[in-house]
Enzyme design. Structure first.
Site, PDB file in Angstrom:
ATOM      1  N   ASP A   1      -2.687   2.556  -6.449  1.00 30.70           N
ATOM      2  CA  ASP A   1      -1.620   2.652  -5.453  1.00 30.70           C
ATOM      3  C   ASP A   1      -1.556   1.477  -4.476  1.00 30.70           C
ATOM      4  OD1 ASP A   1      -3.952   3.226  -4.100  1.00 30.70           O
ATOM      5  OD2 ASP A   1      -3.103   4.867  -2.923  1.00 30.70           O
ATOM      6  N   GLU A   2      -2.196   0.367  -4.787  1.00 36.00           N
ATOM      7  CA  GLU A   2      -2.096  -0.787  -3.889  1.00 36.00           C
ATOM      8  C   GLU A   2      -2.340  -2.081  -4.649  1.00 36.00           C
ATOM      9  OE1 GLU A   2      -5.315  -1.537  -1.047  1.00 36.00           O
ATOM     10  OE2 GLU A   2      -6.420   0.134  -1.937  1.00 36.00           O
TER      11      GLU A   2
ATOM     12  N   ASP B   1       0.850  -1.190   0.000  1.00 39.05           N
ATOM     13  CA  ASP B   1       0.000   0.000   0.000  1.00 39.05           C
ATOM     14  C   ASP B   1       0.886   1.239   0.000  1.00 39.05           C
ATOM     15  OD1 ASP B   1      -2.109   1.717   0.157  1.00 39.05           O
ATOM     16  OD2 ASP B   1      -2.769   1.140   2.163  1.00 39.05           O
TER      17      ASP B   1
END
Length: 430
Positions: free
Chosen positions: A112-113, A16
């Site tokens: 983003d993860e 993350d």
């Protein structure tokens, strides 16, 4: 290292990125580091809201979705910037490219993860060593911080990654669930939003532990099929696999290749791009999609990696179009140093009937000549069905394999079709 891994279970990471948009801006402009920074949809309007903010801004009480006027009141010196999605997309591509070095099973969850199943990645070290290496590599190559959860399933990995931010690594085992997760408030559990939390509290369920012990029939009556699923997760159970194909909103098609030696000759590097363009084009045609954005990846001899992308005026699919754009990006951003890996990725995929081509003076005449052929193809499809005829390119490379160049990899949700073997993965991070 194999003895560090379970005989029957899985080892899953949840990676993350920390304050992703703000961190990307700080990596792009280091003078922003250490300052309260917020990314907002419309900085000119007081009615705008905070999309994300740096940890320095959070120390003043600034939060995501907070109105701009309130954020400025809490932190008068707050620096506010508009989002730059091209920049964030390029950084995201770089991050997922790194994750793919350690496993063929990478599931993007958002920009983003993502999850990484490293069960068969013991050649790179223990699970903790792999997590530390990934975190360090993302920070060194992209100048971006991330937190990583290490667990036997996706739910526990996600919960673990939230526990230490920024730059944290947390291991969460099933045996840890009673003393770590159960005391937490039920709203802190991944998958429990505000409304679900209210429903659970109406059932006198305030903690994850109480949810773990709740009556399944009561939960199903209140929450439907999601009730029993939440109870399973509260007990640390989650059978979902890391599935690269599940992230349809993160669709992309790309290939990269690790060169057999470090190359600094521009002509040789462009030849590699030419072959990569053909591979990407072939896969776009097989999937019957076109790319609205195109990005390239360059990894240098010292393992420094850069990704650059561009939103296109017209969706593309043909190899010559992909090559032309990749070449432009490469010549603009290559620093002349020896290169170890090159990659091309098409993103923002659309189906051909959704693609609107902006004809200009240079493409109009060429397209106009093809129009009678397109009309004939359409008539045949209407009369005999959609599959009666297709572009040759859509079928051309399904049966005729091309010679390999370097170590082929494809960094997208569809990468299972062409990933490196274990030997080449090892070469890729040496």
């Amino acid at each position: 290292m194999k003895q560090m891994y379970p005989k029957n279970g899985r080892v899953i990471l949840h990676v993350d990125m920390n304050s992703f948009y703000a961190s990307v801006e700080m990596a792009y402009d280091p003078t922003l580091k250490g300052k309260p920074l917020a990314i907002a949809g419309n900085p000119e309007e007081r009615r705008g809201i905070i999309v994300t903010c740096s940890y320095e801004a959070r120390s003043f009480g600034v939060k995501t979705t907070m109105p701009l006027w309130e954020a400025k009141k809490l932190c008068p010196q707050l620096i506010i910037m508009k989002p730059n999605f091209e920049r964030y997309r390029a950084a995201s591509m770089g991050m997922f490219d790194i994750l793919h070095e350690y496993s063929t099973l990478v599931e993007p969850v958002s920009i983003d993860e993502g999850y990484v199943d490293i069960t068969d990645s013991y050649e790179f070290g223990s699970p903790i060593e792999i997590a530390e290496t990934i975190q360090k590599q993302i920070f060194q190559q992209l100048d971006l911080p991330c937190s990583i959860g290490v667990a036997p399933n996706k739910f526990l990995a996600k919960m673990a990654s939230d526990m230490k931010k920024p730059m944290g690594i947390t291991v969460l085992r099933k045996r840890d669930v009673p003393h770590i997760l159960w005391p937490m408030q039920v709203e802190e559990m991944h998958g429990v939003g505000k409304k679900t939390g209210e429903k659970l509290r109406n059932l006198n369920i305030a903690t994850i532990g109480e949810l773990a012990k709740a009556d399944e029939i009561v939960l199903k009556a209140a929450l439907g099929i999601n009730g029993p699923r939440l109870k399973q997760k509260a007990n640390g159970q989650d059978l979902r696999k890391v599935d690269p194909e599940s992230a349809s909103e993160f669709k992309s098609v790309g290939n990269s290749t690790t060169l057999p030696r470090d190359v600094s000759n521009q002509r040789e590097l462009l030849q590699v791009f030419e072959k990569l363009s053909s591979q990407v084009s072939s896969r776009l045609k097989r999937k019957k999609v076109m790319a609205v954005s195109l990005g390239i990846t360059i990894r240098y001899k010292d393992r420094k990696t850069i990704t650059r992308s561009r939103k296109l005026k017209n969706p593309i699919q043909q190899d010559e179009e992909i090559y032309r754009m990749a070449k432009e990006l490469f010549i603009k951003h290559w620093n002349g140093n020896a290169v170890r890996l090159l990659g091309i990725t098409g993103t923002d995929l659309v189906e051909p009937d959704q693609a609107v081509k902006q004809l200009d003076l240079f493409s109009f005449e060429k397209d106009a000549k093809k129009e009678p052929l397109f009309q004939t193809m359409d008539l045949l499809r209407k009369k005999y069905g959609a599959k009666i005829i297709d572009n040759a390119g859509a079928l051309s490379e399904m049966k005729l394999p091309r010679p390999k160049i370097g170590t082929d990899t494809s960094f997208n949700k569809d990468f299972l079709q062409s990933r490196p073997g274990k030997g080449s993965k090892k070469d890729d991070i040496s």
